[in-house]
Design a protein around this motif. Sequence first.
Motif, PDB file in Angstrom:
ATOM      1  N   GLU A 109       0.370  -1.229   0.386  1.00  0.00           N
ATOM      2  CA  GLU A 109       0.013  -0.202  -0.481  1.00  0.00           C
ATOM      3  C   GLU A 109       1.253   1.043  -0.007  1.00  0.00           C
ATOM      4  OE1 GLU A 109      -3.404  -0.206   3.130  1.00  0.00           O
ATOM      5  OE2 GLU A 109      -3.141  -2.314   3.057  1.00  0.00           O
ATOM      6  N   PRO A 110       1.415   1.344  -1.592  1.00  0.00           N
ATOM      7  CA  PRO A 110       2.374   2.534  -1.063  1.00  0.00           C
ATOM      8  C   PRO A 110       2.435   3.764  -1.054  1.00  0.00           C
ATOM      9  CG  PRO A 110       2.050   2.108  -3.412  1.00  0.00           C
ATOM     10  CD  PRO A 110       1.473   0.933  -2.334  1.00  0.00           C
ATOM     11  N   LEU A 111       0.476   4.162  -1.138  1.00  0.00           N
ATOM     12  CA  LEU A 111       1.159   5.763  -1.052  1.00  0.00           C
ATOM     13  C   LEU A 111      -0.717   5.338   0.198  1.00  0.00           C
ATOM     14  CD1 LEU A 111      -0.650   6.390  -4.621  1.00  0.00           C
ATOM     15  CD2 LEU A 111       1.328   7.557  -3.678  1.00  0.00           C
ATOM     16  N   ALA A 112      -1.189   4.909   1.306  1.00  0.00           N
ATOM     17  CA  ALA A 112      -1.339   4.718   1.905  1.00  0.00           C
ATOM     18  C   ALA A 112      -0.480   5.605   3.241  1.00  0.00           C
ATOM     19  CB  ALA A 112      -1.738   3.587   3.024  1.00  0.00           C
ATOM     20  N   LYS A 113      -2.149   6.345   4.059  1.00  0.00           N
ATOM     21  CA  LYS A 113      -1.357   7.333   5.307  1.00  0.00           C
ATOM     22  C   LYS A 113      -2.159   7.120   6.437  1.00  0.00           C
ATOM     23  CE  LYS A 113      -0.443  11.655   6.416  1.00  0.00           C
ATOM     24  NZ  LYS A 113      -0.049  13.621   6.287  1.00  0.00           N
ATOM     25  N   ARG A 114      -1.693   6.017   7.340  1.00  0.00           N
ATOM     26  CA  ARG A 114      -2.357   5.643   8.278  1.00  0.00           C
ATOM     27  C   ARG A 114      -2.716   6.806   9.914  1.00  0.00           C
ATOM     28  NH1 ARG A 114      -0.832   1.561   4.686  1.00  0.00           N
ATOM     29  NH2 ARG A 114       1.461   1.546   5.974  1.00  0.00           N
ATOM     30  N   GLY A 115      -0.932   7.401   9.010  1.00  0.00           N
ATOM     31  CA  GLY A 115      -0.179   8.694  10.330  1.00  0.00           C
ATOM     32  C   GLY A 115       0.269   8.857   9.995  1.00  0.00           C
TER      33      GLY A 115
END
Length: 123
Positions: free
Chosen positions: A49-55
């Motif tokens: 998930e290279p573009l994920a932003k979880r924090g």
Amino acid sequence: MIDRLKKLLASVLGFAGVLLLWQISSHTWAPNLPTPAKTWEVSKLYVTEPLAKRGEMDQGILRFTWNSLVLVAKGYSLALLVGTPLGFVLGMSKLFTRMFDPLIQVLKPISPLAWASRISSKS
């Protein structure tokens, strides 16, 4: 075609060799080193998930890459805006060169990485 296959095979064998040495190292002389499988297990989420932003510090690898490239571009731009005029003045004025050359010579041996780590630790 045969040359391409040879190059591909050499690359695959090199990669497999590094993984094998890593695996052996983590089980023998470096027991605190995680195995390749453990490393993949922990980092799989960042790669898949290279573009994920979880924090703020929990993002995909492309987001971190982008942030790094932005920092590099800012640093390069600042160096270009300051360094180019300063270089011209140093090259054109003997007095200016005599004034600032000792300072430049003292700071020259300091690694750029040391400057970067010192600056980033302040922010």
